[in-house]
Design a protein around this motif. Structure first.
Motif, short mmCIF file in Angstrom:
data_model
loop_
_atom_site.label_atom_id
_atom_site.label_comp_id
_atom_site.label_asym_id
_atom_site.label_seq_id
_atom_site.Cartn_x
_atom_site.Cartn_y
_atom_site.Cartn_z
N SER A 71 0.85 -1.19 0.00
CA SER A 71 0.00 0.00 0.00
C SER A 71 0.89 1.23 0.00
CB SER A 71 -0.93 0.00 1.21
OG SER A 71 -0.18 -0.01 2.43
N PHE A 72 0.41 2.27 -0.68
CA PHE A 72 1.21 3.48 -0.88
C PHE A 72 0.33 4.70 -0.71
CE2 PHE A 72 2.39 6.81 -3.94
CZ PHE A 72 3.67 7.13 -3.50
N CYS A 73 0.83 5.69 0.02
CA CYS A 73 0.14 6.98 0.15
C CYS A 73 -1.32 6.79 0.53
CB CYS A 73 0.27 7.77 -1.15
SG CYS A 73 -0.38 9.46 -1.10
N MET A 74 -1.55 6.11 1.66
CA MET A 74 -2.91 5.83 2.10
C MET A 74 -3.58 7.12 2.55
SD MET A 74 -5.14 5.08 4.73
CE MET A 74 -6.80 4.49 4.40
N CYS A 75 -4.79 7.36 2.06
CA CYS A 75 -5.52 8.60 2.36
C CYS A 75 -6.83 8.27 3.07
CB CYS A 75 -5.81 9.38 1.08
SG CYS A 75 -4.36 9.96 0.22
N PRO A 76 -6.87 8.33 4.40
CA PRO A 76 -8.12 8.07 5.12
C PRO A 76 -9.16 9.16 4.79
CG PRO A 76 -6.20 8.04 6.59
CD PRO A 76 -5.76 8.65 5.30
N GLY A 77 -10.39 8.75 4.64
CA GLY A 77 -11.47 9.71 4.43
C GLY A 77 -11.18 10.69 3.33
N GLY A 78 -10.69 10.19 2.19
CA GLY A 78 -10.28 11.09 1.12
C GLY A 78 -10.89 10.75 -0.22
N THR A 79 -10.25 11.21 -1.29
CA THR A 79 -10.73 10.99 -2.64
C THR A 79 -9.57 10.60 -3.55
OG1 THR A 79 -10.49 13.35 -3.15
CG2 THR A 79 -12.66 12.61 -2.44
N VAL A 80 -9.91 9.92 -4.63
CA VAL A 80 -8.94 9.62 -5.68
C VAL A 80 -9.02 10.76 -6.70
CG1 VAL A 80 -8.26 7.98 -7.47
CG2 VAL A 80 -9.25 7.16 -5.32
N VAL A 81 -7.85 11.28 -7.10
CA VAL A 81 -7.84 12.46 -7.95
C VAL A 81 -7.11 12.20 -9.26
CG1 VAL A 81 -7.99 14.04 -6.00
CG2 VAL A 81 -5.74 13.40 -6.90
N ALA A 82 -7.50 12.96 -10.28
CA ALA A 82 -6.82 12.94 -11.57
C ALA A 82 -5.52 13.72 -11.43
CB ALA A 82 -7.71 13.56 -12.64
N ALA A 83 -4.38 13.06 -11.73
CA ALA A 83 -3.08 13.67 -11.46
C ALA A 83 -2.18 13.69 -12.69
CB ALA A 83 -2.38 12.92 -10.32
N THR A 84 -2.77 13.62 -13.88
CA THR A 84 -1.94 13.66 -15.07
C THR A 84 -1.39 15.07 -15.31
OG1 THR A 84 -1.80 13.10 -17.42
CG2 THR A 84 -3.83 14.18 -16.67
N SER A 85 -0.28 15.13 -16.02
CA SER A 85 0.28 16.42 -16.44
C SER A 85 0.49 16.45 -17.94
CB SER A 85 1.62 16.67 -15.72
OG SER A 85 2.52 15.61 -15.95
#
Length: 556
Positions: free
Chosen positions: A341-355
């Motif tokens: 598991s990497f960069c676990m975000c409790p109570g969060g959202t998945v975001v679009a991170a393209t550049s």
């Protein structure tokens, strides 16, 4: 001051029980011998869910510290408090930057590493000039929302590029596992508190801030740098470096901007993010030494946060001190791959991170409150340079640019599987384990915007990741269920792809923090391959600024 470590109390203890516990632990004859105390750190032990404990590190001022230390000689948990005060390597005289004297140092990039490099240089009186290719954080936020809401990407202003760096649109985690004998993480946290972060980040074990608070803090830190004589220039993309060959080797002499402007400097900090692909290519073409390095790729996984809370905390789930639960998981697959598991975000959202246009990249983000419905984390597989080499060979050095080419393959595939509009391909965990296409969501609704296209992430000839990654993740998910009940529930959602876990290359430097073959060039932070997260990037920025400052001040 005396420091007590590993002082344990029940999760439900009353606030006024801490002082008596300190008095008892030190064996003091009376309460009056404890003149003052404060909590340096507070963590918790949740291994036994029915009896979760808080673990304190407490600094104490006593009427007779010498006697207490003598009495507890040999006890590893009662020692003199270390000095955590930050000490500068030096300060420039007021007339240091006269026209006849030194050229001002440059800092390229204004993410966590660049911010702290610039701040330390400014606090030393060295008046850095910061060049950031993206926009200031408020304008950048608008552009980022443009991708999330309208599917409109600005390649120079997004999750990766702009004031605050990629860490601005993340969970704002302020902890790291780096070795820190000089307590530089304390300097980072102290500066964040000065910039408006809550004081609790100084003592909780896994502090975080969240995106909205980070925005205002970054603005305050920028103002501090400018007040000390520093200069921050936005939308200033560096397109070339000026390197001079001399009798003692190559030396940096400045940079060229996209506008054609040249800025002379003999000291340049490369605080690039891990997505500055065009800059990496330019540096490689100019002969700056770099090498390929391992990184990881995979998906984001989402569960109801309540499932994670219950699995980690049992009946204590929801306790305000514990907050939203996190996790850290590792599985060693039969094919030799590590899944974690990497960069676990409790109570969060998945975001679009393209550049980059027509590519899909995912990341995780959460606010300070961590009160969104879902928990998310990267589930990624470690890969090495031989996995991603592009020349078809099986031995010899791998081009440092091959990792970027490899990332682009899978980011483009994700865009294709998502069916355009920067939608991400997704699948339910149950379907993924069964190797079948997902058609209908269950109770877990994916949070990624612009949206998720349910599909088969493992379709033959059009898989979303290499086969060895798919096999390893498919094996790991049921294994993780044994650690967190509900982890492999059928309707948990996988969203692809997570490719920007760390830089795919390292701009190698020596012990003096300078490039191996270009004097005056200081590779730093995540993009250069020397950090992974806000805290480690900030610490690396401090150390690079110290090395540069010491060298620059030696001529004063």
């Amino acid at each position: 001051m005396i420091r007590i470590t590993e002082l344990r109390l029940p999760l439900t203890h009353a606030e006024d029980e801490l002082r008596p516990a300190v008095v008892q632990r030190l064996g003091l004859a009376s309460d009056e011998e404890l003149l003052a105390f404060h909590v340096f750190k507070r963590s918790y032990d949740a291994r036994k869910k029915s009896a979760i404990q808080l673990i304190y590190t407490v600094d104490c001022e006593l009427s007779d510290e010498a006697a207490v230390l003598q009495r507890f000689e040999g006890d590893p948990h009662i020692k003199p408090s270390p000095d955590t005060q930050y000490k500068f390597v030096g300060h420039a005289p007021a007339d240091f930057f006269t026209p006849e004297a030194q050229r001002r140092p440059l800092v390229i990039g204004f993410g966590p590493c660049g911010i702290f490099a610039a701040l330390i240089l400014a606090q030393m009186g060295l008046r850095p000039i910061v060049l950031e290719r993206g926009k200031d954080v408020r304008q950048r936020t608008k552009d980022t929302w443009g991708l999330w809401r309208e599917s409109e990407l600005n390649p120079e202003s997004n999750v990766q590029f702009g004031e605050g760096g990629a860490g601005t649109f993340s969970d704002g985690k302020l902890w790291s596992q780096i070795s820190d004998p000089r307590h530089l993480t304390r300097k980072v946290l102290t500066e964040f508190v000065k910039a408006g972060a809550p004081e609790e980040i100084l003592f909780v074990s896994k502090p975080h801030i969240g995106t909205f608070r980070l925005v205002s803090m970054v603005i305050k830190m920028r103002a501090d740098i400018e007040a000390l004589g520093g200069e921050i220039r936005f939308e200033q993309k560096v397109t070339d470096v000026l390197i001079e060959d001399g009798p003692k080797g190559k030396h940096i002499r400045g940079v060229t901007l996209a506008s054609g402007e040249q800025i002379a400097s003999d000291h340049v900090v490369l605080a690039l993010g891990h997505s500055a692909r065009d800059t990496f290519t330019m540096l490689h073409e100019r002969g700056v030494y770099m090498e390929a390095k391992p990184f990881s790729i995979g998906y984001r996984i989402e569960h109801p946060q309540s499932v994670i809370d219950a699995a980690r905390f049992g009946a204590s789930a929801g306790h305000p001190i514990l907050g939203a639960a996190d996790y850290k998981l590792v599985h060693h697959a039969k094919n030799g791959r590590s899944v974690y598991s990497f960069c676990m975000c409790p109570g969060g959202t998945v975001v679009a991170a393209t550049s980059e246009p027509l590519r899909v990249v995912t990341n995780g983000m959460s606010q300070y409150s961590r009160n969104e419905r879902n928990a998310n984390a990267g589930i990624v597989v470690g890969i090495n340079p031989q996995d991603y080499r592009q020349d078809g060979k099986h031995e010899g050095p791998v081009s440092p640019l091959d990792g970027m080419a490899f990332q682009r393959i899978w980011e483009s595939r994700a865009y294709e599987l998502g069916e355009g509009g920067y939608k991400a391909p997704g699948a339910l965990v149950g379907d993924f384990i069964k190797r079948q296409r997902s058609k209908v969501l269950g109770n877990v609704e994916p949070s990624y915007k612009p949206g998720v296209t349910l599909t088969d992430l493992q379709q033959k000839g059009r898989g979303s990741l290499p086969e060895y990654c798919l096999d390893a993740i498919r094996e790991a998910l049921p294994a993780f269920e044994r650690q967190i009940k509900g982890f492999s529930r059928a309707d948990a959602v996988l969203t692809g792809v997570e490719t920007r876990t760390s830089s795919p290359l390292r701009i190698t430097r020596g012990r003096d923090y300078q490039s191996l073959n270009v004097q005056g060039l200081y590779p730093a932070g995540e993009g250069a391959g020397y950090a992974g997260g806000i805290m480690s990037a900030g610490v690396d920025g401090i150390e690079v600024a110290e090395a540069l400052g010491a060298k620059l001040l030696a001529s004063a």
